[in-house]
Design an enzyme around this catalytic site. Structure first.
Site, short mmCIF file in Angstrom:
data_model
loop_
_atom_site.label_atom_id
_atom_site.label_comp_id
_atom_site.label_asym_id
_atom_site.label_seq_id
_atom_site.Cartn_x
_atom_site.Cartn_y
_atom_site.Cartn_z
N GLY A 72 145.93 -69.12 76.90
CA GLY A 72 146.60 -67.89 76.49
C GLY A 72 146.02 -67.42 75.17
O GLY A 72 146.75 -67.21 74.21
N GLU A 95 142.70 -66.58 79.38
CA GLU A 95 143.64 -65.46 79.24
C GLU A 95 143.83 -64.82 80.62
O GLU A 95 142.86 -64.56 81.33
CB GLU A 95 143.08 -64.43 78.26
CG GLU A 95 143.88 -63.15 78.14
CD GLU A 95 145.33 -63.38 77.73
OE1 GLU A 95 146.22 -62.83 78.42
OE2 GLU A 95 145.56 -64.08 76.73
N ILE A 96 145.08 -64.56 80.99
CA ILE A 96 145.39 -64.06 82.32
C ILE A 96 145.32 -62.53 82.41
O ILE A 96 145.09 -61.98 83.48
CB ILE A 96 146.78 -64.56 82.77
CG1 ILE A 96 146.94 -64.41 84.28
CG2 ILE A 96 147.90 -63.84 82.02
CD1 ILE A 96 148.19 -65.08 84.82
N ASN A 132 144.54 -68.46 85.17
CA ASN A 132 145.94 -68.86 85.06
C ASN A 132 145.96 -70.37 84.89
O ASN A 132 145.85 -71.12 85.86
CB ASN A 132 146.72 -68.45 86.32
CG ASN A 132 148.20 -68.73 86.22
OD1 ASN A 132 148.63 -69.51 85.36
ND2 ASN A 132 148.99 -68.12 87.08
N LEU A 152 149.27 -71.40 71.44
CA LEU A 152 149.68 -70.70 70.22
C LEU A 152 150.51 -69.47 70.54
O LEU A 152 150.06 -68.56 71.25
CB LEU A 152 148.43 -70.29 69.42
CG LEU A 152 147.38 -71.38 69.19
CD1 LEU A 152 146.29 -70.88 68.25
CD2 LEU A 152 147.99 -72.67 68.68
N ASP A 155 154.49 -67.16 75.46
CA ASP A 155 155.64 -66.36 75.88
C ASP A 155 156.90 -67.23 75.84
O ASP A 155 156.95 -68.27 76.50
CB ASP A 155 155.41 -65.84 77.29
CG ASP A 155 156.45 -64.82 77.74
OD1 ASP A 155 157.53 -64.76 77.13
OD2 ASP A 155 156.17 -64.08 78.70
N THR A 233 145.38 -66.06 64.66
CA THR A 233 145.73 -65.24 65.82
C THR A 233 146.45 -63.96 65.41
O THR A 233 147.04 -63.87 64.33
CB THR A 233 146.63 -66.01 66.80
OG1 THR A 233 147.90 -66.25 66.18
CG2 THR A 233 146.00 -67.34 67.18
N GLU A 235 149.19 -62.83 66.74
CA GLU A 235 150.62 -63.13 66.64
C GLU A 235 150.94 -63.82 65.32
O GLU A 235 151.97 -63.53 64.69
CB GLU A 235 151.04 -64.02 67.81
CG GLU A 235 151.17 -63.29 69.13
CD GLU A 235 152.23 -62.20 69.09
OE1 GLU A 235 153.30 -62.43 68.50
OE2 GLU A 235 151.99 -61.12 69.65
#
Length: 258
Positions: A72, A95-96, A132, A152, A155, A233, A235
């Site tokens: 992710g 990463e999806i 995934n 990191l 969700d 990151t 986030e």
């Protein structure tokens, strides 16, 4: 004009100068913050790690395979931070989301094309793949292939009925233990206390992981990695701007039972 808007305009002016490689802009890669991990995303993946062609991702492969995996990876901040720190190690982001993956691909391509590249490794040791990890991680990595795994700001899936979609669970920990070599380290961080406690509980209950205190991480030379985990990151930077909390938990992969 706000500070961030002015900064964005200055960046646009800079990248339009002759001889300057244009870096991708996030606003051109709009996508939802999260994706349904149980949906069919028309993903491509190898039937086994032996069928994975890493040469398309790393121009100077030399027979090596990725040893770090950022599950992710978002917009690739950790990849870019770790690349120069570990120039001899191949690092993969997973990463999806389609648009976000494309952004990271374009970002890495632009970094590799920078003139007079001074970063050790020239970012040739980092790459990203659309995947995934909750479904297909063992399709990409051999047993004990990885030495570092990163989760990191995943969700949180706040609703109880959504907890089954959390990236850390008893079943998934078995897969992470499979691809992570003994002595390898898992890094987790979140700004959601409930999710942090969930992850810690599951790792603590799993027999192949033991928690590492931050002083131990520092003593064993993981300080630069922990710093990148905290700050590299998108986030992480957002949480910092909002003066939020960051909950870190790192675990060492124990030897397999005899």
């Amino acid at each position: 004009m706000g500070k961030r808007k002015r900064q964005a305009m200055e960046e646009e002016e800079a990248i339009d100068q002759p001889g300057v490689i244009k870096m991708p802009q996030k606003r051109h890669y709009r996508q939802r913050a999260h994706a349904n991990v149980f949906s069919d995303h028309a993903l491509e993946y190898p039937t086994s790690p032996a069928d994975m062609d890493w040469t398309v991702h790393y121009p100077e492969l030399n027979g090596r395979k990725p040893e770090f995996a950022d599950v992710g990876c978002g917009f690739g901040g950790l990849l870019v931070a770790l690349g120069p720190l570990f120039p001899d190690t191949l690092i993969l982001g997973m990463e999806i989301r389609t648009q976000v993956t494309q952004y990271v691909e374009d970002r890495i391509a632009a970094l590799r094309a920078q003139p007079e590249q001074t970063a050790p490794g020239g970012y040739k040791n980092i790459s990203v793949i659309r995947a995934n990890a909750m479904k297909f991680l063992p399709n990409f990595f051999d047993k004990h292939q990885l030495s570092k795994l990163f989760f990191l700001f995943p969700d949180p899936h706040f609703k109880a009925r959504k907890h089954k979609a959390r990236i850390i669970s008893s079943t998934l920990l078995a897969e992470y233990a499979y691809v992570l070599r003994p002595g390898g380290v898992v890094y987790t961080i979140t700004d959601v206390r409930d999710l942090h406690e969930w992850m810690v509980k599951h790792f603590d209950e799993f027999p192949l992981f033991e928690r590492m205190d931050e002083d131990v991480l520092e003593k064993e030379g993981h300080g630069d990695v922990v710093q990148a985990v905290r700050t590299a990151t998108e986030e992480g930077k957002k949480v910092e701007r909002n003066s939020g909390d960051k909950f870190l938990a790192c675990y060492r992969r124990l030897p397999d039972p005899i």
